[in-house]
Structures are given as C-alpha cells and as structure tokens.
Design an enzyme around this catalytic site. Structure first.
Site, PDB file in Angstrom:
ATOM      1  N   GLY A 163      30.616  28.995 -62.650  1.00 30.51           N
ATOM      2  CA  GLY A 163      29.426  28.140 -62.521  1.00 30.51           C
ATOM      3  C   GLY A 163      28.327  28.915 -61.801  1.00 30.51           C
TER       4      GLY A 163
ATOM      5  N   GLY B 256      24.257  28.115 -61.743  1.00 30.81           N
ATOM      6  CA  GLY B 256      23.737  26.853 -61.231  1.00 30.81           C
ATOM      7  C   GLY B 256      22.932  27.060 -59.954  1.00 30.81           C
ATOM      8  N   GLN B 257      22.607  25.943 -59.287  1.00 29.67           N
ATOM      9  CA  GLN B 257      21.742  26.010 -58.108  1.00 29.67           C
ATOM     10  C   GLN B 257      22.372  26.845 -56.991  1.00 29.67           C
ATOM     11  OE1 GLN B 257      20.977  22.349 -55.970  1.00 29.67           O
ATOM     12  NE2 GLN B 257      19.227  23.215 -54.909  1.00 29.67           N
TER      13      GLN B 257
ATOM     14  N   ASP C  34      29.932  31.677 -66.435  1.00 27.83           N
ATOM     15  CA  ASP C  34      29.291  30.379 -66.682  1.00 27.83           C
ATOM     16  C   ASP C  34      29.290  30.109 -68.174  1.00 27.83           C
ATOM     17  OD1 ASP C  34      27.171  28.216 -66.769  1.00 27.83           O
ATOM     18  OD2 ASP C  34      27.012  28.728 -64.661  1.00 27.83           O
TER      19      ASP C  34
ATOM     20  N   ARG D 195      26.558  28.841 -69.449  1.00 29.53           N
ATOM     21  CA  ARG D 195      25.164  29.197 -69.769  1.00 29.53           C
ATOM     22  C   ARG D 195      24.957  30.667 -69.460  1.00 29.53           C
ATOM     23  NH1 ARG D 195      20.976  26.231 -66.225  1.00 29.53           N
ATOM     24  NH2 ARG D 195      22.596  26.026 -64.662  1.00 29.53           N
TER      25      ARG D 195
ATOM     26  N   TYR E 280      31.525  11.160 -60.110  1.00 30.28           N
ATOM     27  CA  TYR E 280      31.424  12.460 -59.427  1.00 30.28           C
ATOM     28  C   TYR E 280      32.149  12.408 -58.085  1.00 30.28           C
ATOM     29  CZ  TYR E 280      28.918  16.168 -56.804  1.00 30.28           C
ATOM     30  OH  TYR E 280      28.577  17.251 -56.018  1.00 30.28           O
TER      31      TYR E 280
ATOM     32  N   LYS F 246      35.465  14.339 -56.669  1.00 24.47           N
ATOM     33  CA  LYS F 246      35.456  15.155 -55.439  1.00 24.47           C
ATOM     34  C   LYS F 246      36.609  14.751 -54.519  1.00 24.47           C
ATOM     35  CE  LYS F 246      32.027  17.945 -56.142  1.00 24.47           C
ATOM     36  NZ  LYS F 246      32.368  19.320 -56.559  1.00 24.47           N
TER      37      LYS F 246
HETATM   38  P1  NAD Z   1      24.755  23.098 -60.974  1.00 25.58           P
HETATM   39  O1  NAD Z   1      24.858  21.947 -61.883  1.00 25.58           O
HETATM   40  O2  NAD Z   1      23.409  23.610 -60.606  1.00 25.58           O
HETATM   41  O3  NAD Z   1      25.590  24.319 -61.576  1.00 25.58           O
HETATM   42  C1  NAD Z   1      26.861  24.166 -62.150  1.00 25.58           C
HETATM   43  C2  NAD Z   1      27.060  25.313 -63.133  1.00 25.58           C
HETATM   44  O4  NAD Z   1      28.354  25.157 -63.746  1.00 25.58           O
HETATM   45  C3  NAD Z   1      26.034  25.323 -64.288  1.00 25.58           C
HETATM   46  O5  NAD Z   1      25.387  26.584 -64.372  1.00 25.58           O
HETATM   47  C4  NAD Z   1      26.870  25.019 -65.530  1.00 25.58           C
HETATM   48  O6  NAD Z   1      26.414  25.705 -66.687  1.00 25.58           O
HETATM   49  C5  NAD Z   1      28.251  25.516 -65.094  1.00 25.58           C
HETATM   50  N1  NAD Z   1      29.341  24.903 -65.864  1.00 25.58           N
HETATM   51  C6  NAD Z   1      29.459  23.596 -66.224  1.00 25.58           C
HETATM   52  N2  NAD Z   1      30.579  23.429 -66.935  1.00 25.58           N
HETATM   53  C7  NAD Z   1      31.189  24.633 -67.014  1.00 25.58           C
HETATM   54  C8  NAD Z   1      32.373  25.092 -67.626  1.00 25.58           C
HETATM   55  N3  NAD Z   1      33.177  24.265 -68.328  1.00 25.58           N
HETATM   56  N4  NAD Z   1      32.706  26.392 -67.519  1.00 25.58           N
HETATM   57  C9  NAD Z   1      31.898  27.252 -66.841  1.00 25.58           C
HETATM   58  N5  NAD Z   1      30.748  26.873 -66.238  1.00 25.58           N
HETATM   59  C10 NAD Z   1      30.402  25.581 -66.331  1.00 25.58           C
HETATM   60  O7  NAD Z   1      25.604  22.767 -59.651  1.00 25.58           O
HETATM   61  P2  NAD Z   1      25.380  23.339 -58.174  1.00 25.58           P
HETATM   62  O8  NAD Z   1      24.322  22.518 -57.530  1.00 25.58           O
HETATM   63  O9  NAD Z   1      25.270  24.818 -58.187  1.00 25.58           O
HETATM   64  O10 NAD Z   1      26.757  22.873 -57.515  1.00 25.58           O
HETATM   65  C11 NAD Z   1      27.876  23.733 -57.406  1.00 25.58           C
HETATM   66  C12 NAD Z   1      29.004  22.967 -56.739  1.00 25.58           C
HETATM   67  O11 NAD Z   1      28.573  22.488 -55.468  1.00 25.58           O
HETATM   68  C13 NAD Z   1      29.477  21.728 -57.511  1.00 25.58           C
HETATM   69  O12 NAD Z   1      30.865  21.561 -57.335  1.00 25.58           O
HETATM   70  C14 NAD Z   1      28.744  20.607 -56.837  1.00 25.58           C
HETATM   71  O13 NAD Z   1      29.451  19.397 -56.965  1.00 25.58           O
HETATM   72  C15 NAD Z   1      28.718  21.086 -55.404  1.00 25.58           C
HETATM   73  N6  NAD Z   1      27.646  20.438 -54.631  1.00 25.58           N
HETATM   74  C16 NAD Z   1      26.335  20.725 -54.895  1.00 25.58           C
HETATM   75  C17 NAD Z   1      25.333  20.085 -54.159  1.00 25.58           C
HETATM   76  C18 NAD Z   1      23.869  20.360 -54.405  1.00 25.58           C
HETATM   77  O14 NAD Z   1      23.014  19.716 -53.784  1.00 25.58           O
HETATM   78  N7  NAD Z   1      23.519  21.313 -55.260  1.00 25.58           N
HETATM   79  C19 NAD Z   1      25.676  19.162 -53.163  1.00 25.58           C
HETATM   80  C20 NAD Z   1      27.017  18.875 -52.946  1.00 25.58           C
HETATM   81  C21 NAD Z   1      27.999  19.541 -53.666  1.00 25.58           C
END
Ligand code: NAD
Length: 314
Positions: free
Chosen positions: A10, A13-14, A36, A38, A141, A145
């Site tokens: 992943g 992602g962010q 990823d 993407r 979600y 978790k």
């Molecule tokens: P995001 O949605 O920005 O990124 C997730 C990434 O996972 C994406 O690039 C997506 O393409 C990839 N992905 C989805 N399905 C996939 C698969 N089957 N195989 C491979 N890649 C796949 O999420 P994020 O904000 O970077 O969050 C990362 C983690 O942190 C997550 O577990 C999220 O629950 C947790 N989290 C994030 C936040 C936040 O504010 N960003 C807050 C609490 C927890």
C-alpha cells in the site's frame, strides 16, 4: 546503513508516499520495496505491482526479495468502506491475514499493521479515551481494525510474531491526498486555502477529532519499530495522539495566514462516523513504553502545511 529488506504494502497511499523516503534514508534505496495495486505517480525507489489479497503473489515477492520486515498499509478507509461494507471487510481482512501468514511462514522479523481511532465507538469515553476502552466501532472499517488488532495479538501470542501497531488519529500531510477517510477535510482545506478558494467542509464546525501531522506519525512509526522488544507491552495497538481540533479551529488557524479564507459547513454521512469517534485520546501507555511525544500542535502544523503547499501551487 541497516541490513534489512523492507516491504511496504500500500506504498502509494497517503502514509506510504511520505514513509518511503524515510525508510530509504535508514535502509538504503535498494533495500526498500514499495508494493501497491496502483502504480506510483512519481518514482520513489523500487516498485512492485501487488494485489495483497493474493497470498501466492505476496509470498513470491517476499521470497524473491528476501524480505525481513513488512509495513502493511493497504486498506479501504472509513468513509470509502461504507459504500460497500462486504468489499471493504474482505479486502481489509484478506490482506491482513495474508501478511500475517507470510510473516509467520517466512520468519519475517517485524511487521507493522496500523490501526485507527475508528476502532472506538459510541460506548468508549469521548474525552481522553483510554488505551483499554471498550471497542464497539460504528463502521465496517472500524470493525476490521478491531479484528486486525486481535489477529495481531493472536499471532504474537501463538507464533511469537513481532507485530506492532498504532491507532492513528486523522493524519495531515502535504505529500499526497488522503484515501477516503472521515478526517480528509483537514488536508483538503489546506489545498483550497493556498489556491485562494473557499472550502466546503463535510463535517460540522464544532466536530472535535484527534489529529496528527504526518511527520509525527512517521516518527512514531519508526520509533515504535526501533524500540527494543522488551519495551512493547501492547500487541493489539497503541493509542497515539498529536492534537485535537474542530473544523472551526482549523479555519481560524488558516485565517492567520489568509484572512479572507472562509469555510462553509455542509455535513454529510461522514458526520455520523465522526460523532462515533473519540474527541481526545489518552496515549500515556505509548509515552511510558517507548517514549512517545508529539512535536506538532495546530499552529506549527498549519505553518508547515501552508509553507509546503504554497511551494507546490506556485
Ligand atoms: P490510502 O488509502 O491513502 O492508501 C492505501 C493504499 O493501499 C493505496 O495506495 C491503495 O492503492 C493500496 N491498496 C489497496 N488495496 C490493495 C491491495 N489489494 N493490494 C495492494 N495495495 C492495495 O491509506 P493511508 O491513509 O495511507 O493508510 C494506510 C494505513 O493506515 C491503513 O491501514 C489505514 O487504515 C491506516 N490509517 C490511516 C489514517 C489516515 O488518516 N491516513 C488514519 C488511521 C489509520
């Protein structure tokens, strides 16, 4: 340079986009693999296309690169998950179980699996939510978790897997846009402000939520992963916090730079999700166990975001 091979699932992602450069600095460009579904918008070291729901593909990648640590960041987030709960559950659980299993079978040294404040629901105290508060989440979600936290604990107890976790609050970063969470407004609002636009906020102005600047989240992640095993007393997930603010607080903070900036409040379905979450978090266990302390408050975070994004939109 540390001799490890790190797999970030992943990675685009962010969190992954911001984490990769930190991992490159610690472990070297060649020893960090971003994976990823993407493709990356811009190149950030080694990239492998991966669907982490496919256990065989994941196992092959781990063998090919002799991976020693996994950061599992792939997930469907809170707001997006509500559009198709069964899909979100399946993706979040299948990827998690694949990661835990591949880690057990291939003797991966350490695994990071983030959790979220979304693990808490209506029956947890809303203020200074303690580490051990009841977990009765309102979203699919959040349910995924809570399950992930318990699976992580199970793999640690049963197989000795060194899996570590943080309950992240809403994360604010300039590196990329967030991926469909309930705190996404706190990033989008800065993009509007630096472009001279007003902002339509999907939460009500007085919605107090725990938040954290990405720099703090990355430092917490790396400090947790570096901490000696003897310091880790929590194997579900650690409460973690940086600051708490409302959309009105954030608007006022932005107005110190852009006095003309305005926000309209148009709450949608995400309001109910936000209302089910804690407002402030007690993270004393993380502070005690491995010395957690945030650096960024609302003022400092606003200054950083405006400086960074102003450079992007110049
Ligand atoms: P995001 O949605 O920005 O990124 C997730 C990434 O996972 C994406 O690039 C997506 O393409 C990839 N992905 C989805 N399905 C996939 C698969 N089957 N195989 C491979 N890649 C796949 O999420 P994020 O904000 O970077 O969050 C990362 C983690 O942190 C997550 O577990 C999220 O629950 C947790 N989290 C994030 C936040 C936040 O504010 N960003 C807050 C609490 C927890």
């Amino acid at each position: 340079m540390k001799r490890e091979t790190i797999l970030v699932i992943g990675a685009n992602g962010q969190i992954g986009t911001a984490l990769l450069p930190r991992l490159h600095a610690i472990y070297g460009l060649r020893n960090v693999i971003g994976a990823d579904l993407r493709r990356p918008d811009r190149e950030q070291g080694q990239f492998e296309w991966l669907d982490a729901t496919q256990a065989d593909e994941l196992a092959a990648l781990v063998r090919r690169h002799r991976v020693t640590q996994i950061y599992h960041l792939a997930a469907i987030l809170s707001a997006k998950g509500e559009s198709d709960p069964i899909w979100a559950w399946n993706l979040n659980m299948q990827t998690l179980l694949n990661v835990l299993e591949v880690a057990r079978i291939h003797q991966i040294r350490k695994v990071f699996v983030p959790s979220s404040i979304a693990a808490f629901g209506d029956d947890a105290p809303k203020y200074e939510t303690p580490q051990t508060a009841v977990l009765d989440p309102a979203t699919v979600y959040g349910i995924s978790k809570v399950a992930a936290e318990n699976w992580s604990l199970y793999y640690h107890k049963r197989y000795g897997l060194d899996v570590r976790s943080l309950r992240f609050p809403g994360l604010i970063s300039y590196q990329s846009m967030p991926g469909g969470g309930t705190t996404d407004y706190a990033v989008a609002i800065f993009h509007a402000a630096v472009q001279g636009k007003s902002y339509d906020c999907f939460l009500a102005e007085n919605t107090l939520l725990p938040m954290m600047y990405m720099d703090d989240a990355l430092r917490a992640t790396l400090e947790l992963m570096e901490a000696p095993e003897s310091r880790i007393s929590v194997r579900t997930s650690y409460n973690l916090t940086g600051m708490s603010f409302t959309p009105a607080d954030l608007t006022a903070s932005i107005q110190t730079y852009f006095p003309e900036f305005t926000t309209r409040y148009l709450p949608d379905f995400r309001q109910a999700i936000a209302d089910s979450w804690p407002k402030t978090i007690d993270d004393t266990v993380a502070r005690r166990d491995w010395g957690w302390k945030p650096d960024y408050d609302l003022t400092r975070m606003t200054q950083e975001m405006i400086t960074r994004l102003s450079a992007v939109y110049q």
